[in-house]
Write a protein that holds these residues in place. Structure first.
Motif, PDB file in Angstrom:
ATOM      1  N   ALA A  94      40.651  46.479  43.857  1.00  0.00           N
ATOM      2  CA  ALA A  94      40.595  47.656  42.975  1.00  0.00           C
ATOM      3  C   ALA A  94      41.175  48.887  43.668  1.00  0.00           C
ATOM      4  CB  ALA A  94      39.153  47.921  42.543  1.00  0.00           C
ATOM      5  N   HIS A 108      34.511  46.858  39.643  1.00  0.00           N
ATOM      6  CA  HIS A 108      35.939  46.789  39.928  1.00  0.00           C
ATOM      7  C   HIS A 108      36.827  46.666  38.686  1.00  0.00           C
ATOM      8  CE1 HIS A 108      35.334  42.488  39.245  1.00  0.00           C
ATOM      9  NE2 HIS A 108      34.362  42.521  40.149  1.00  0.00           N
ATOM     10  N   GLN A 131      36.891  42.037  45.932  1.00  0.00           N
ATOM     11  CA  GLN A 131      37.318  42.507  44.612  1.00  0.00           C
ATOM     12  C   GLN A 131      37.464  44.031  44.599  1.00  0.00           C
ATOM     13  OE1 GLN A 131      35.150  40.767  41.257  1.00  0.00           O
ATOM     14  NE2 GLN A 131      34.751  38.949  42.478  1.00  0.00           N
ATOM     15  N   GLN A 132      36.566  44.725  45.279  1.00  0.00           N
ATOM     16  CA  GLN A 132      36.678  46.181  45.304  1.00  0.00           C
ATOM     17  C   GLN A 132      37.876  46.619  46.139  1.00  0.00           C
ATOM     18  OE1 GLN A 132      35.856  48.117  43.223  1.00  0.00           O
ATOM     19  NE2 GLN A 132      34.203  49.503  43.712  1.00  0.00           N
ATOM     20  N   VAL A 166      39.142  54.347  40.979  1.00  0.00           N
ATOM     21  CA  VAL A 166      38.318  53.262  41.506  1.00  0.00           C
ATOM     22  C   VAL A 166      36.917  53.486  40.945  1.00  0.00           C
ATOM     23  CG1 VAL A 166      37.412  52.071  43.532  1.00  0.00           C
ATOM     24  CG2 VAL A 166      39.646  53.204  43.656  1.00  0.00           C
ATOM     25  N   PRO A 209      32.233  54.095  44.201  1.00  0.00           N
ATOM     26  CA  PRO A 209      33.021  52.888  44.501  1.00  0.00           C
ATOM     27  C   PRO A 209      32.290  51.859  45.342  1.00  0.00           C
ATOM     28  CG  PRO A 209      33.721  54.706  45.890  1.00  0.00           C
ATOM     29  CD  PRO A 209      32.762  55.282  44.892  1.00  0.00           C
TER      30      PRO A 209
END
Length: 232
Positions: free
Chosen positions: A156, A96, A152-153, A92, A173
């Motif tokens: 990811a 992302h 979006q993260q 991660v 992250p």
């Protein structure tokens, strides 16, 4: 049970054999146990990125041994390293790196597609399961561009878990997220760690988040300082 990660006297130099050769990692020793949730901290230029690349099998040390799940990677050929990385390590990043034209589900499927070469029903079910797990089941068919930064993260994070890795490496992250989204993503990773005993090594400059980890590993000038336990 073997340690998930063991670094034994890891050294790394750049510009080897030239007048400007410089050693950036000076005999790193580190062991991470199964299920640990560890913060990796240090000032800019301390060697964190170089160390993370070596741990992630993206670069080789100049000397020393690196063991993943008890397997010595020192003499493995590149193809074997690639396979080991794909099956045991999830990544991660601060950004992302989703494929904007793909849906959330398609992005999560990417590591499985790279491994198997063609999509199948099992991949789709795995992606759906992981998106449900990170709270994005209803967004599985949304393109990445139609999601917030925090969402979006989360995609990811789901992608990093696609191959059910033993170890997840997270490089800043939460660095690009607002405070609320950062805390939510961090808590998601912590929850996955506790529920599935997935081991996490998280690079962060955020001391508030680091204090919530099991321990803090600090790199200064290419050396690991004495271990610190988070307060409280």
């Amino acid at each position: 049970m073997a340690d998930v990660l063991v670094l034994d006297q890891i050294r790394k130099s750049y510009n080897v054999g030239t007048p400007v050769e410089v050693e950036v990692l000076h005999g790193i020793d580190l062991a991470i146990r199964p299920g640990e949730f560890v913060a990796l901290m240090g000032p800019s230029g301390s060697g964190k990125s170089t160390l993370l690349n070596i741990i992630g099998l993206l670069d080789r040390p100049a000397s020393g041994r690196l063991l993943i799940n008890g397997e010595d990677t020192t003499d493995l050929p590149d193809a074997a390293l690639t396979k080991l990385r794909g099956h045991t390590i999830g990544f991660v990043f601060q950004y992302h790196y989703l494929i904007s034209a793909f849906t959330a589900a398609e992005n999560v499927m990417m590591p499985m597609l790279v491994d198997r070469g063609h999509p199948d029903r099992q991949m789709e079910e795995r992606a759906a399961e992981l998106l449900d797990r990170v709270g994005l089941g209803k967004w599985r068919d949304n393109r990445a561009t139609n999601m917030s930064g925090g969402q979006q993260q989360r995609v990811a994070v789901a992608r990093a878990l696609a191959m059910d890795p033993t170890l997840v490496l997270a490089d800043e992250p939460t660095g690009n997220l607002d405070t609320a989204s950062a805390n939510a993503v961090f808590e998601l990773m912590r929850q996955i760690n506790r529920e599935r005993s997935t081991t996490f090594l998280i690079v962060t400059h955020n001391m508030d988040l680091a204090r919530q980890c099991d321990r803090i590993v600090e790199v200064v000038d290419g050396r690991i300082t004495p271990a610190r336990q988070p307060p409280g």
